[in-house]
Design a protein around this motif. Structure first.
Motif, PDB file in Angstrom:
ATOM      1  N   GLU A   1      34.258  92.670  24.256  1.00  0.00           N
ATOM      2  CA  GLU A   1      33.583  93.530  23.280  1.00  0.00           C
ATOM      3  C   GLU A   1      34.513  94.616  22.777  1.00  0.00           C
ATOM      4  O   GLU A   1      34.538  94.945  21.581  1.00  0.00           O
ATOM      5  CB  GLU A   1      32.327  94.136  23.901  1.00  0.00           C
ATOM      6  N   THR A   2      35.286  95.201  23.682  1.00  0.00           N
ATOM      7  CA  THR A   2      36.238  96.245  23.286  1.00  0.00           C
ATOM      8  C   THR A   2      37.268  95.702  22.307  1.00  0.00           C
ATOM      9  O   THR A   2      37.701  96.398  21.381  1.00  0.00           O
ATOM     10  CB  THR A   2      36.955  96.809  24.534  1.00  0.00           C
ATOM     11  N   ALA A   3      37.661  94.437  22.503  1.00  0.00           N
ATOM     12  CA  ALA A   3      38.652  93.817  21.618  1.00  0.00           C
ATOM     13  C   ALA A   3      38.021  93.231  20.363  1.00  0.00           C
ATOM     14  O   ALA A   3      38.720  92.639  19.536  1.00  0.00           O
ATOM     15  CB  ALA A   3      39.388  92.726  22.376  1.00  0.00           C
ATOM     16  N   GLY A   4      36.683  93.377  20.210  1.00  0.00           N
ATOM     17  CA  GLY A   4      36.007  92.848  19.034  1.00  0.00           C
ATOM     18  C   GLY A   4      35.785  91.353  19.086  1.00  0.00           C
ATOM     19  O   GLY A   4      35.699  90.696  18.051  1.00  0.00           O
ATOM     20  N   VAL A   5      35.668  90.791  20.278  1.00  0.00           N
ATOM     21  CA  VAL A   5      35.457  89.346  20.450  1.00  0.00           C
ATOM     22  C   VAL A   5      34.051  89.132  20.996  1.00  0.00           C
ATOM     23  O   VAL A   5      33.673  89.708  22.028  1.00  0.00           O
ATOM     24  CB  VAL A   5      36.502  88.741  21.417  1.00  0.00           C
ATOM     25  N   HIS A   6      33.282  88.287  20.301  1.00  0.00           N
ATOM     26  CA  HIS A   6      31.920  88.000  20.731  1.00  0.00           C
ATOM     27  C   HIS A   6      31.937  86.939  21.833  1.00  0.00           C
ATOM     28  O   HIS A   6      32.616  85.909  21.717  1.00  0.00           O
ATOM     29  CB  HIS A   6      31.083  87.501  19.544  1.00  0.00           C
ATOM     30  N   LEU A   7      31.202  87.179  22.918  1.00  0.00           N
ATOM     31  CA  LEU A   7      31.161  86.255  24.050  1.00  0.00           C
ATOM     32  C   LEU A   7      29.888  85.438  24.009  1.00  0.00           C
ATOM     33  O   LEU A   7      28.776  85.986  23.963  1.00  0.00           O
ATOM     34  CB  LEU A   7      31.246  87.024  25.376  1.00  0.00           C
ATOM     35  N   GLU A   8      30.040  84.111  24.082  1.00  0.00           N
ATOM     36  CA  GLU A   8      28.920  83.197  24.236  1.00  0.00           C
ATOM     37  C   GLU A   8      29.041  82.560  25.617  1.00  0.00           C
ATOM     38  O   GLU A   8      29.964  81.784  25.873  1.00  0.00           O
ATOM     39  CB  GLU A   8      28.953  82.115  23.155  1.00  0.00           C
TER      40      GLU A   8
ATOM     41  N   VAL B   1      42.862  96.183  29.129  1.00  0.00           N
ATOM     42  CA  VAL B   1      41.636  96.869  28.696  1.00  0.00           C
ATOM     43  C   VAL B   1      41.906  98.354  28.499  1.00  0.00           C
ATOM     44  O   VAL B   1      41.433  98.970  27.530  1.00  0.00           O
ATOM     45  CB  VAL B   1      40.513  96.647  29.720  1.00  0.00           C
ATOM     46  N   ILE B   2      42.672  98.955  29.414  1.00  0.00           N
ATOM     47  CA  ILE B   2      42.993 100.385  29.293  1.00  0.00           C
ATOM     48  C   ILE B   2      43.758 100.643  27.996  1.00  0.00           C
ATOM     49  O   ILE B   2      43.492 101.616  27.276  1.00  0.00           O
ATOM     50  CB  ILE B   2      43.803 100.852  30.519  1.00  0.00           C
ATOM     51  N   ILE B   3      44.709  99.767  27.675  1.00  0.00           N
ATOM     52  CA  ILE B   3      45.474  99.925  26.427  1.00  0.00           C
ATOM     53  C   ILE B   3      44.555  99.834  25.211  1.00  0.00           C
ATOM     54  O   ILE B   3      44.629 100.649  24.283  1.00  0.00           O
ATOM     55  CB  ILE B   3      46.591  98.873  26.354  1.00  0.00           C
ATOM     56  N   LEU B   4      43.681  98.830  25.206  1.00  0.00           N
ATOM     57  CA  LEU B   4      42.768  98.664  24.078  1.00  0.00           C
ATOM     58  C   LEU B   4      41.871  99.878  23.891  1.00  0.00           C
ATOM     59  O   LEU B   4      41.683 100.390  22.776  1.00  0.00           O
ATOM     60  CB  LEU B   4      41.911  97.411  24.286  1.00  0.00           C
ATOM     61  N   LYS B   5      41.311 100.356  24.998  1.00  0.00           N
ATOM     62  CA  LYS B   5      40.403 101.501  24.902  1.00  0.00           C
ATOM     63  C   LYS B   5      41.148 102.776  24.529  1.00  0.00           C
ATOM     64  O   LYS B   5      40.623 103.628  23.804  1.00  0.00           O
ATOM     65  CB  LYS B   5      39.642 101.683  26.228  1.00  0.00           C
ATOM     66  N   SER B   6      42.359 102.918  25.022  1.00  0.00           N
ATOM     67  CA  SER B   6      43.144 104.103  24.662  1.00  0.00           C
ATOM     68  C   SER B   6      43.485 104.093  23.179  1.00  0.00           C
ATOM     69  O   SER B   6      43.415 105.133  22.497  1.00  0.00           O
ATOM     70  CB  SER B   6      44.435 104.143  25.497  1.00  0.00           C
ATOM     71  N   GLU B   7      43.868 102.917  22.665  1.00  0.00           N
ATOM     72  CA  GLU B   7      44.159 102.817  21.228  1.00  0.00           C
ATOM     73  C   GLU B   7      42.915 103.106  20.398  1.00  0.00           C
ATOM     74  O   GLU B   7      42.971 103.794  19.370  1.00  0.00           O
ATOM     75  CB  GLU B   7      44.697 101.417  20.914  1.00  0.00           C
ATOM     76  N   LEU B   8      41.758 102.590  20.862  1.00  0.00           N
ATOM     77  CA  LEU B   8      40.512 102.834  20.148  1.00  0.00           C
ATOM     78  C   LEU B   8      40.160 104.317  20.170  1.00  0.00           C
ATOM     79  O   LEU B   8      39.770 104.897  19.134  1.00  0.00           O
ATOM     80  CB  LEU B   8      39.380 102.013  20.783  1.00  0.00           C
ATOM     81  N   ALA B   9      40.320 104.964  21.327  1.00  0.00           N
ATOM     82  CA  ALA B   9      40.026 106.388  21.434  1.00  0.00           C
ATOM     83  C   ALA B   9      40.945 107.201  20.537  1.00  0.00           C
ATOM     84  O   ALA B   9      40.525 108.204  19.917  1.00  0.00           O
ATOM     85  CB  ALA B   9      40.162 106.843  22.884  1.00  0.00           C
TER      86      ALA B   9
END
Length: 351
Positions: free
Chosen positions: A248-255, A187-195
């Motif tokens: 959500e951070t990775a762009g995946v919708h959760l059901e 999650v930290i990697i994903l958010k850092s890349e997004l930032a």
């Protein structure tokens, strides 16, 4: 030059008094010069045999047993104190064999004494001490060695138990670190890349993502500290929130459809850590856009299913999935996986 091994105490020196008794008898009772000479000379043979026997291990000690029995048989008609040689021979049986076999050899020595008494007409003060003390000393020594072997086996079993416990603890720590940090660092990697991508286009949003990275890092540190104290999961509710945020951070919708039965702390921990690992795999590898989560009771089982619409394929069990399976099976449950249409994991645990 050492006469006895380092692990041997001083008592063998005390047992030499019987050999001194044997050597002195021809000089106490009437005896010819050659009988005295033979008795004295046999001491020179018996002494090396006696000390050599303490250096031998296992069946090799049988050579010393046989040598002492031969001395006792050959010298019994010359020196009635030769009965001590049968006693010395019997005292090594416990070293050479397990208890049952040693008693059989001891019985054989006693039978031999009986036969020689009948054939050679040994006097009572020769065969009675030979029978009584050979049986007594031989049995005591056999039991001593038997007890020693049992103690050594017990110690080896305890050492093996301790070794297995250490291995299990190392594996547990490895699984916990993987489960605790693998998901969080993803999650930290994903958010850092997004930032990083938003830094120029939307600085405000980038700042929010960085603050999330800080928050998640602090939570990871808290989780590691909790794991050290033995609390490995914050519970299902917390893991559900973390899973939704990571997806959500990775762009995946959760059901999600979650209505679990009442679970024990251990069961809840297993489901929470399994959910964490499954979501981490979706984020890292699935390339999915939708993730479906269900958790509910089905008869005598609580079932959790995580499925995505990603690339699927054959699942290779790494540390995370292997650790998940071990935890589930430890509770009497089962883990099923299917990669034919996306990836689907199904966990069933009896409740």
């Amino acid at each position: 030059m050492r006469l006895l091994p380092k692990d041997q105490d001083w008592t063998p020196y005390g047992y030499l008094i019987y050999l001194l008794y044997y050597a002195s008898v021809p000089f106490i009772v009437p005896a010819t010069a050659w009988e005295r000479a033979i008795s004295t000379g046999s001491v020179a043979i018996a002494l090396p045999l006696y000390f050599w026997g303490y250096w031998l291990r296992g069946r090799r000690a049988l050579w010393v047993v046989g040598a002492f029995v031969v001395l006792g048989s050959a010298l019994g008609h010359i020196n009635p104190a030769a009965s001590v040689f049968f006693v010395y021979g019997a005292s090594y049986l416990g070293k050479a064999f397990e208890a049952l076999t040693a008693y059989k050899y001891l019985g054989g020595i006693l039978v031999l004494i009986g036969v020689e008494t009948w054939l050679l007409q040994w006097q009572a003060f020769m065969w009675i001490p030979a029978v009584v003390f050979t049986a007594l000393i031989g049995s005591v020594v056999i039991q001593q060695h038997h007890s020693k072997r049992l103690t050594e086996k017990l110690l080896r079993a305890q050492e093996e138990t301790e070794r297995m416990a250490k291995m299990a603890e190392r594996e547990r720590i490895a699984r916990d670190l993987h489960d605790l940090l693998g998901h969080t660092l993803s999650v930290i990697i994903l958010k850092s890349e997004l930032a990083s991508r938003l830094a120029e286009k939307d600085p405000g949003r980038a700042a929010l993502e960085i603050r999330d990275v800080e928050r998640i890092s602090r939570e990871a540190l808290s989780q590691v500290r909790s794991a050290v104290r033995g609390y490995r999961s914050a519970g299902l509710a917390s893991e559900l929130r973390e899973a939704q945020q990571a997806l959500e951070t990775a762009g995946v919708h959760l059901e999600a459809s979650v209505s679990p039965p009442e679970l024990s702390p251990l069961q809840e921990s297993v489901f929470a850590l399994s959910l964490r690992e499954a979501v981490t795999n979706v984020v890292r590898h699935a390339q999915a856009t939708v993730c479906r989560l269900s958790l509910q009771q089905n008869g005598a089982f609580c079932e959790m299913e995580i499925a995505d619409n990603g690339r699927g394929g054959a699942l290779v069990e790494g540390n995370g999935l292997s650790g998940m399976r071990q935890r589930v099976e430890a509770l009497g449950g089962a883990l099923e996986s299917d990669g034919s249409r996306g990836t689907r994991l199904r966990i069933r645990v009896p409740v």
